[in-house]
Design an enzyme around this catalytic site. Sequence first.
Site, PDB file in Angstrom:
ATOM      1  N   LYS A 246      33.905  33.325  33.332  1.00 33.11           N
ATOM      2  CA  LYS A 246      34.345  33.494  34.718  1.00 33.11           C
ATOM      3  C   LYS A 246      35.264  32.336  35.118  1.00 33.11           C
ATOM      4  O   LYS A 246      35.156  31.249  34.553  1.00 33.11           O
ATOM      5  CB  LYS A 246      33.126  33.464  35.649  1.00 33.11           C
TER       6      LYS A 246
ATOM      7  N   ARG B  22      23.871  44.963  32.989  1.00 32.01           N
ATOM      8  CA  ARG B  22      23.504  46.304  32.511  1.00 32.01           C
ATOM      9  C   ARG B  22      22.934  46.250  31.100  1.00 32.01           C
ATOM     10  O   ARG B  22      22.144  47.106  30.713  1.00 32.01           O
ATOM     11  CB  ARG B  22      24.736  47.227  32.595  1.00 32.01           C
TER      12      ARG B  22
HETATM   13  N1  BES Z   1      26.642  38.911  38.270  1.00 31.50           N
HETATM   14  C1  BES Z   1      27.902  39.544  38.227  1.00 31.50           C
HETATM   15  C2  BES Z   1      28.181  40.371  39.478  1.00 31.50           C
HETATM   16  C3  BES Z   1      28.539  39.625  40.727  1.00 31.50           C
HETATM   17  C4  BES Z   1      29.845  39.209  40.926  1.00 31.50           C
HETATM   18  C5  BES Z   1      27.623  39.419  41.707  1.00 31.50           C
HETATM   19  C6  BES Z   1      30.178  38.574  42.082  1.00 31.50           C
HETATM   20  C7  BES Z   1      27.957  38.784  42.878  1.00 31.50           C
HETATM   21  C8  BES Z   1      29.246  38.351  43.072  1.00 31.50           C
HETATM   22  C9  BES Z   1      27.997  40.488  37.037  1.00 31.50           C
HETATM   23  O1  BES Z   1      27.291  40.129  35.924  1.00 31.50           O
HETATM   24  C10 BES Z   1      29.433  40.562  36.658  1.00 31.50           C
HETATM   25  O2  BES Z   1      29.940  39.571  36.215  1.00 31.50           O
HETATM   26  N2  BES Z   1      30.036  41.719  36.836  1.00 31.50           N
HETATM   27  C11 BES Z   1      31.401  41.917  36.521  1.00 31.50           C
HETATM   28  C12 BES Z   1      31.511  43.211  35.780  1.00 31.50           C
HETATM   29  C13 BES Z   1      32.853  43.452  35.171  1.00 31.50           C
HETATM   30  C14 BES Z   1      33.091  42.483  34.029  1.00 31.50           C
HETATM   31  C15 BES Z   1      32.919  44.872  34.715  1.00 31.50           C
HETATM   32  C16 BES Z   1      32.169  41.981  37.833  1.00 31.50           C
HETATM   33  O3  BES Z   1      31.661  42.554  38.799  1.00 31.50           O
HETATM   34  O4  BES Z   1      33.240  41.408  37.893  1.00 31.50           O
HETATM   35 MN    MN Z   2      28.454  38.841  34.677  1.00 29.29          MN
END
Ligand code: BES
Ligand code: MN
Length: 514
Positions: A291, A365
């Site tokens: 990230k 997931r």
């Molecule tokens: N934990 C995150 C989701 C999240 C993002 C929660 C921002 C709260 C605020 C999750 O594991 C994630 O990183 N999701 C990605 C999925 C994507 C790579 C398909 C996302 O939402 O960007």
């Molecule tokens: Mn994630």
Amino acid sequence: MAREIIKVNVKVGRVDALTVRSDLLAVGVFSEGRAGAFCKALDARLGGAIAKVRELGDFKGKVGTTALLYGNEEIGARRVLLVGLGERKEASVDGVRRAAICAAGQAVNLKAASCVLALHADLAAGKFDAETLGQVLCEGACFGAYRYDEFVTETEDPRSEELNITIAEPDGVRSRKLAKGARVGDVIGQSQNFARTIMNRPANVINPPSLATLAKQLAKDTPGLTCTVLDEKQIKAKKMGGLMAVGQGSANKPRLIMLKYTPAGKAATRGKTVGLVGKAITFDSGGISLKPGAGMQDMKFDKSGGVAVLGAMKAIAGLKPKVQVYGIIPSAENMPGGMSYRPGDIVTTYSGKTVEIQNTDAEGRMILCDAIHHAVKLECDVIVDIATLTGACVVALGEGLAGVMSHNDKLVERIKAAAESSGEKVWRLPCGAEYLELMKSKIADLKNIGGKWAGACTAAAFLGEFAGDVDWAHIDMAGTGMVDGEKKFGCPGSIGFGVRLLTTFVVNSSKRKK
Ligand code: BES
Ligand code: MN
Ligand code: ZN
């Protein structure tokens, strides 16, 4: 830890709120119309101070607002807090809960040792039943008094250690009903605060093994609850490939935490078994699909779904509904490193379905699919999973509502009903065939990300594949799990979303015919 969280004791007292001694008296005020009888009586004793504040426009009675006045010889309280209830015709139990949150929050800010609530005094007795009022006043009082400060060792302005709150009700019948509801509210409120502390703790304190230890301790301390934990070797041996893959990149190895609530007595085996599944990524760096740095600290909250399940299990054990409940919490730390899973990997999940990894940041997931399959194997009749799953859900619904997805309309209605009475709101999003289509891989059964669009829906469609024929719903609490409580509730950090919602859902389920 530096200190315990503030101890809140709430009781119902058969006392006259006008004369009982306290540091703070909180009274509910509507935003329009004539003042109620209690408010009028109080205003008379205060020499018209309430009318004056309103006349000057300093306080309009809006929900979430307060005004502070000072007591005199005519009343028992040293201070009076006017708490907005909003428009009388819009009055709701959630508004009363919110008022109690404001009142208790101000009591802590003012370092009051005692606080009397008369928030309900002018509410139409017919519109709200006293038991419900007792519950929400108590939930709100616990919630509002909460502060996360266990690591603060130096402060010029220390808070009090304890707050005693009395819900004042002179009428005998009403006070007994209020007290009955307050017992429920106390269990739920204290469990929610327990969850908030764990959610707020950073990733150097809460990791999968330490979370498992905490869950075991909770079960030890709580009659009706048991806890079993699978460590990384057992996870591997059971071929829980999703949980293993996400967890393998961290020095803090993954755990599968399983809590079980069994009601006492013969009723135990009757009714349906509920499975609550919660995502507990103790830190989500994104892994190899790292990230960006900005805001990454918030990813300590990526365990909030799992911790909401933990808090709900505590509350459920306290309320003793006649239904069996499993709380299944897959936990891992998503880190980049030489041992990490990679984009391109093909993972065989616990169910046997294979998944092509296209982004290691879509890790939630990958741990949930194994936990949901585990819930199916445990023969749960209904499975509800909850997770801070997608940024896309935050884009769609913001920070105030969670998404709910399911193929089952009736189950969605049940979750909506629980959301309505618990005040933890949800909004339905779709997760049907058109979204599942986007999750199909050319070289495996599924892939772990969909296209550019509808990320919350494609994620849910993916999860639904692992529930088999079991009734299943998914709650995406990414927005409500990461929201900072300071703006709306006056307390920085987690709002403990999900504890009230899941607990209410389970208690309602226990009252259904099979
Ligand atoms: N934990 C995150 C989701 C999240 C993002 C929660 C921002 C709260 C605020 C999750 O594991 C994630 O990183 N999701 C990605 C999925 C994507 C790579 C398909 C996302 O939402 O960007
Ligand atoms: Mn994630
Ligand atoms: Zn995540």
